[in-house]
Design a protein around this motif. Structure first.
Motif, PDB file in Angstrom:
ATOM      1  N   VAL A  17       0.836  -1.202   0.000  1.00 56.60           N
ATOM      2  CA  VAL A  17       0.000   0.000   0.000  1.00 56.60           C
ATOM      3  C   VAL A  17       0.871   1.252   0.000  1.00 56.60           C
ATOM      4  O   VAL A  17       0.589   2.222  -0.714  1.00 56.60           O
ATOM      5  N   GLY A  18       1.952   1.218   0.782  1.00 60.77           N
ATOM      6  CA  GLY A  18       2.860   2.365   0.801  1.00 60.77           C
ATOM      7  C   GLY A  18       3.472   2.633  -0.565  1.00 60.77           C
ATOM      8  O   GLY A  18       3.581   3.782  -1.003  1.00 60.77           O
ATOM      9  N   LYS A  21       0.612   4.016  -2.842  1.00 60.25           N
ATOM     10  CA  LYS A  21      -0.238   5.053  -2.246  1.00 60.25           C
ATOM     11  C   LYS A  21      -0.627   6.122  -3.260  1.00 60.25           C
ATOM     12  O   LYS A  21      -1.808   6.495  -3.367  1.00 60.25           O
ATOM     13  N   GLY A  37      -5.587   6.250  -1.026  1.00 61.05           N
ATOM     14  CA  GLY A  37      -4.210   5.847  -0.799  1.00 61.05           C
ATOM     15  C   GLY A  37      -3.676   6.320   0.531  1.00 61.05           C
ATOM     16  O   GLY A  37      -3.040   5.557   1.279  1.00 61.05           O
ATOM     17  N   THR A  38      -3.942   7.558   0.861  1.00 59.88           N
ATOM     18  CA  THR A  38      -3.462   8.122   2.125  1.00 59.88           C
ATOM     19  C   THR A  38      -4.091   7.416   3.316  1.00 59.88           C
ATOM     20  O   THR A  38      -3.403   7.071   4.293  1.00 59.88           O
ATOM     21  N   ASP A  41      -2.741   3.767   3.594  1.00 54.57           N
ATOM     22  CA  ASP A  41      -1.344   3.780   4.019  1.00 54.57           C
ATOM     23  C   ASP A  41      -1.255   4.021   5.526  1.00 54.57           C
ATOM     24  O   ASP A  41      -0.514   3.323   6.224  1.00 54.57           O
ATOM     25  N   ARG A  42      -2.018   4.979   5.993  1.00 50.29           N
ATOM     26  CA  ARG A  42      -2.020   5.252   7.437  1.00 50.29           C
ATOM     27  C   ARG A  42      -2.523   4.044   8.222  1.00 50.29           C
ATOM     28  O   ARG A  42      -1.945   3.650   9.241  1.00 50.29           O
ATOM     29  N   THR A  45      -0.082   0.889   7.929  1.00 50.30           N
ATOM     30  CA  THR A  45       1.158   1.166   8.657  1.00 50.30           C
ATOM     31  C   THR A  45       0.927   0.984  10.154  1.00 50.30           C
ATOM     32  O   THR A  45       1.743   0.369  10.858  1.00 50.30           O
ATOM     33  N   SER A 193      -6.988  -1.684  -4.384  1.00 47.59           N
ATOM     34  CA  SER A 193      -6.344  -1.963  -3.098  1.00 47.59           C
ATOM     35  C   SER A 193      -6.628  -3.392  -2.644  1.00 47.59           C
ATOM     36  O   SER A 193      -5.760  -4.043  -2.044  1.00 47.59           O
TER      37      SER A 193
END
Length: 208
Positions: A17-18, A21, A37-38, A41-42, A45, A193
Protein backbone atom coordinates in the motif's frame (compact mmCIF):
# COMPACT_ATOMS: atom_id res chain seq x y z
CA UNK A 1 -1.90 -19.90 7.68
CA UNK A 2 -0.09 -19.63 10.99
CA UNK A 3 0.76 -16.74 13.30
CA UNK A 4 4.04 -15.85 11.60
CA UNK A 5 2.50 -15.93 8.12
CA UNK A 6 -0.45 -13.84 9.34
CA UNK A 7 1.90 -11.22 10.70
CA UNK A 8 4.02 -11.30 7.53
CA UNK A 9 0.91 -10.79 5.39
CA UNK A 10 -0.17 -7.69 7.28
CA UNK A 11 3.33 -6.28 7.04
CA UNK A 12 3.50 -7.07 3.31
CA UNK A 13 0.18 -5.28 2.77
CA UNK A 14 1.56 -2.21 4.51
CA UNK A 15 4.58 -2.21 2.19
CA UNK A 16 2.46 -2.72 -0.94
CA UNK A 17 0.00 0.00 0.00
CA UNK A 18 2.86 2.37 0.80
CA UNK A 19 4.45 1.71 -2.58
CA UNK A 20 1.13 2.23 -4.38
CA UNK A 21 -0.24 5.05 -2.25
CA UNK A 22 0.04 7.67 -4.98
CA UNK A 23 -1.52 5.38 -7.58
CA UNK A 24 -4.48 4.65 -5.31
CA UNK A 25 -4.90 8.36 -4.66
CA UNK A 26 -4.83 9.12 -8.38
CA UNK A 27 -7.52 6.53 -9.03
CA UNK A 28 -9.61 7.89 -6.19
CA UNK A 29 -9.19 11.48 -7.34
CA UNK A 30 -11.00 10.57 -10.57
CA UNK A 31 -14.12 9.07 -9.00
CA UNK A 32 -13.85 9.51 -5.24
CA UNK A 33 -12.50 11.75 -2.50
CA UNK A 34 -8.80 11.46 -3.45
CA UNK A 35 -7.91 10.02 -0.05
CA UNK A 36 -7.96 6.24 -0.54
CA UNK A 37 -4.21 5.85 -0.80
CA UNK A 38 -3.46 8.12 2.12
CA UNK A 39 -6.08 6.52 4.34
CA UNK A 40 -5.02 2.96 3.62
CA UNK A 41 -1.34 3.78 4.02
CA UNK A 42 -2.02 5.25 7.44
CA UNK A 43 -4.20 2.32 8.45
CA UNK A 44 -1.99 -0.53 7.36
CA UNK A 45 1.16 1.17 8.66
CA UNK A 46 -0.56 1.33 12.05
CA UNK A 47 -1.77 -2.27 11.74
CA UNK A 48 1.70 -3.58 10.85
CA UNK A 49 3.11 -1.84 13.91
CA UNK A 50 0.31 -3.16 16.10
CA UNK A 51 0.89 -6.80 15.18
CA UNK A 52 4.69 -6.71 15.05
CA UNK A 53 5.06 -7.47 18.74
CA UNK A 54 1.56 -8.80 19.43
CA UNK A 55 1.58 -11.84 21.73
CA UNK A 56 -0.93 -13.74 19.61
CA UNK A 57 -2.01 -17.28 20.34
CA UNK A 58 -3.64 -17.76 16.96
CA UNK A 59 -3.44 -16.40 13.43
CA UNK A 60 -6.95 -15.13 14.00
CA UNK A 61 -5.79 -12.90 16.83
CA UNK A 62 -3.39 -11.18 14.42
CA UNK A 63 -6.23 -10.45 12.01
CA UNK A 64 -8.64 -9.27 14.69
CA UNK A 65 -6.01 -6.82 15.94
CA UNK A 66 -5.41 -5.71 12.33
CA UNK A 67 -9.10 -5.09 11.80
CA UNK A 68 -9.54 -3.19 15.04
CA UNK A 69 -6.56 -1.00 14.19
CA UNK A 70 -7.85 -0.29 10.68
CA UNK A 71 -11.25 0.75 12.01
CA UNK A 72 -9.69 3.15 14.49
CA UNK A 73 -7.11 4.67 12.13
CA UNK A 74 -8.78 4.90 8.70
CA UNK A 75 -11.37 7.53 7.95
CA UNK A 76 -14.34 7.25 5.62
CA UNK A 77 -15.86 3.98 4.48
CA UNK A 78 -12.58 2.12 4.03
CA UNK A 79 -11.93 1.71 7.76
CA UNK A 80 -15.14 -0.16 8.59
CA UNK A 81 -15.05 -2.15 5.34
CA UNK A 82 -11.46 -3.37 5.52
CA UNK A 83 -11.40 -3.43 9.29
CA UNK A 84 -14.59 -5.44 9.44
CA UNK A 85 -13.24 -7.85 6.85
CA UNK A 86 -10.09 -8.57 8.84
CA UNK A 87 -12.04 -8.90 12.09
CA UNK A 88 -14.39 -11.40 10.46
CA UNK A 89 -11.42 -13.26 9.00
CA UNK A 90 -9.79 -13.43 12.41
CA UNK A 91 -12.89 -14.57 14.26
CA UNK A 92 -13.11 -17.57 11.95
CA UNK A 93 -9.48 -18.56 12.49
CA UNK A 94 -9.35 -19.41 16.19
CA UNK A 95 -6.55 -21.91 15.61
CA UNK A 96 -2.77 -21.75 15.63
CA UNK A 97 -2.55 -23.11 12.07
CA UNK A 98 -5.33 -23.02 9.47
CA UNK A 99 -5.32 -25.29 6.41
CA UNK A 100 -6.45 -23.95 3.02
CA UNK A 101 -10.05 -25.11 3.52
CA UNK A 102 -10.33 -23.33 6.87
CA UNK A 103 -8.77 -20.19 5.44
CA UNK A 104 -11.16 -20.30 2.49
CA UNK A 105 -14.10 -20.39 4.88
CA UNK A 106 -12.65 -17.45 6.80
CA UNK A 107 -12.19 -15.46 3.58
CA UNK A 108 -15.85 -16.14 2.75
CA UNK A 109 -16.82 -14.72 6.14
CA UNK A 110 -14.69 -11.64 5.46
CA UNK A 111 -16.39 -11.14 2.10
CA UNK A 112 -19.79 -11.51 3.72
CA UNK A 113 -18.85 -8.81 6.23
CA UNK A 114 -17.95 -6.38 3.45
CA UNK A 115 -21.09 -7.12 1.46
CA UNK A 116 -23.32 -6.74 4.50
CA UNK A 117 -21.85 -3.39 5.45
CA UNK A 118 -21.39 -1.96 1.96
CA UNK A 119 -24.50 -3.57 0.42
CA UNK A 120 -22.55 -4.02 -2.82
CA UNK A 121 -22.61 -6.90 -5.29
CA UNK A 122 -20.30 -7.93 -8.11
CA UNK A 123 -20.65 -5.48 -10.98
CA UNK A 124 -21.28 -2.45 -8.76
CA UNK A 125 -17.71 -1.18 -9.33
CA UNK A 126 -16.44 -1.60 -5.77
CA UNK A 127 -13.88 -3.65 -3.88
CA UNK A 128 -16.31 -6.59 -4.16
CA UNK A 129 -15.41 -6.92 -7.84
CA UNK A 130 -11.91 -8.00 -6.78
CA UNK A 131 -12.76 -9.58 -3.43
CA UNK A 132 -15.50 -11.99 -4.59
CA UNK A 133 -13.53 -13.63 -7.42
CA UNK A 134 -10.47 -13.90 -5.19
CA UNK A 135 -12.44 -15.78 -2.56
CA UNK A 136 -14.03 -18.00 -5.20
CA UNK A 137 -10.64 -18.83 -6.68
CA UNK A 138 -9.12 -19.65 -3.30
CA UNK A 139 -12.12 -21.83 -2.42
CA UNK A 140 -11.94 -23.70 -5.73
CA UNK A 141 -8.22 -24.40 -5.44
CA UNK A 142 -8.60 -25.57 -1.85
CA UNK A 143 -11.40 -27.95 -2.90
CA UNK A 144 -9.09 -29.34 -5.57
CA UNK A 145 -6.50 -30.08 -2.90
CA UNK A 146 -3.98 -27.42 -3.91
CA UNK A 147 -1.63 -26.13 -1.26
CA UNK A 148 -1.92 -22.71 0.34
CA UNK A 149 0.56 -21.01 -1.99
CA UNK A 150 -1.21 -22.21 -5.13
CA UNK A 151 -4.60 -21.17 -3.79
CA UNK A 152 -3.28 -17.75 -2.82
CA UNK A 153 -1.71 -17.26 -6.25
CA UNK A 154 -5.02 -18.10 -7.92
CA UNK A 155 -6.83 -15.69 -5.62
CA UNK A 156 -4.41 -12.88 -6.45
CA UNK A 157 -4.79 -13.45 -10.19
CA UNK A 158 -8.58 -13.48 -9.89
CA UNK A 159 -8.55 -10.28 -7.82
CA UNK A 160 -6.40 -8.53 -10.42
CA UNK A 161 -8.67 -9.66 -13.23
CA UNK A 162 -11.68 -8.39 -11.30
CA UNK A 163 -9.89 -5.11 -10.62
CA UNK A 164 -9.24 -4.53 -14.32
CA UNK A 165 -12.82 -5.42 -15.16
CA UNK A 166 -14.10 -2.46 -13.12
CA UNK A 167 -12.82 0.06 -15.66
CA UNK A 168 -15.76 -0.14 -18.12
CA UNK A 169 -18.38 -0.39 -15.37
CA UNK A 170 -20.64 2.39 -14.16
CA UNK A 171 -20.52 2.69 -10.39
CA UNK A 172 -23.71 1.77 -8.55
CA UNK A 173 -22.43 2.05 -4.99
CA UNK A 174 -20.21 4.41 -3.02
CA UNK A 175 -18.98 7.90 -3.75
CA UNK A 176 -18.32 7.05 -7.40
CA UNK A 177 -22.00 6.27 -7.99
CA UNK A 178 -22.77 9.99 -7.71
CA UNK A 179 -20.91 10.52 -10.98
CA UNK A 180 -23.21 8.26 -12.97
CA UNK A 181 -21.90 7.64 -16.48
CA UNK A 182 -18.80 9.70 -15.75
CA UNK A 183 -17.51 6.86 -13.57
CA UNK A 184 -17.13 4.69 -16.68
CA UNK A 185 -13.54 4.36 -17.89
CA UNK A 186 -11.92 4.56 -14.46
CA UNK A 187 -10.50 1.62 -12.51
CA UNK A 188 -12.05 1.36 -9.07
CA UNK A 189 -9.61 2.27 -6.27
CA UNK A 190 -11.18 -0.13 -3.76
CA UNK A 191 -10.88 -3.04 -6.16
CA UNK A 192 -7.27 -1.98 -6.77
CA UNK A 193 -6.34 -1.96 -3.10
CA UNK A 194 -8.12 -5.30 -2.62
CA UNK A 195 -6.02 -6.76 -5.44
CA UNK A 196 -2.89 -5.46 -3.70
CA UNK A 197 -3.95 -7.23 -0.52
CA UNK A 198 -4.42 -10.57 -2.24
CA UNK A 199 -1.17 -10.19 -4.21
CA UNK A 200 0.62 -9.58 -0.91
CA UNK A 201 -0.93 -12.81 0.42
CA UNK A 202 0.32 -14.72 -2.61
CA UNK A 203 3.81 -13.26 -2.29
CA UNK A 204 4.01 -14.14 1.40
CA UNK A 205 2.64 -17.64 0.82
CA UNK A 206 5.25 -18.26 -1.85
CA UNK A 207 8.15 -17.31 0.38
CA UNK A 208 7.17 -18.50 3.89
Amino acid sequence: MDIDRARAWVQAIAVAVGQNKDHLTQLDSAIGDADHGTNLDRGFTAAAAAVSDLAAGTAGAVFVKTGTTLISSIGGASGPLYGGAFRALGKHLDVAVADPAAFAAALAAALESVQKLGTASPGDKTMIDAFAPAVAAFEERSRQGDDFAAAAAAAAAAAEEGMRATTPLQARKGRASYLGARSVGHQDPGATSTALIFRALADVAATT
